[in-house]
Design an enzyme around this catalytic site. Structure first.
Site, PDB file in Angstrom:
ATOM      1  CB  CYS A  30      -0.903  -0.053   1.236  1.00  0.00           C
ATOM      2  SG  CYS A  30      -1.720   1.482   1.648  1.00  0.00           S
ATOM      3  CB  CYS A  33       0.397   1.783   4.044  1.00  0.00           C
ATOM      4  SG  CYS A  33      -1.316   1.229   3.941  1.00  0.00           S
TER       5      CYS A  33
END
Length: 102
Positions: A30, A33
């Site tokens: 991600c 993230c």
């Protein structure tokens, strides 16, 4: 350094904590993230026992992600007294996460 929360330690470290706990639901693939990770680490280093900071890899702990209805990552939940007290979705500034901890 942020703690790694798992199914095994979640109840003890998060639900039974005497201080607020910031939990970052994330995954290695991600990109947002990865953008949020330095902020999470900075908060962990500044905690000084006032709160805890940890991460849950949604791929490694899908049951925890499902338990809290995590649909998008990164999602940050703040727990106080064993209950969700705040939520943030996406890569957000440090100030937003500090607000959740108040």
């Amino acid at each position: 350094m942020a703690m790694e929360f798992t199914t095994e330690n979640f109840e003890q470290e998060v639900l039974n904590s005497d201080v607020p706990v910031l939990v970052d639901f994330w995954a290695t693939w991600c990109m947002p993230c990865k953008m949020l990770a330095p902020v999470i680490e900075e908060l962990a280093e500044e905690a000084h026992g006032m709160y805890k900071v940890g991460k849950i890899d949604v791929d490694a702990s899908p049951a925890l992600a499902g338990q809290f209805g995590i649909m998008n990552i990164p999602t940050v939940l703040v727990f106080k007294n064993g209950q969700v007290a705040g939520k943030s979705v996406g890569a957000v500034p440090k100030s937003k996460l500090l607000e959740l901890l108040q």
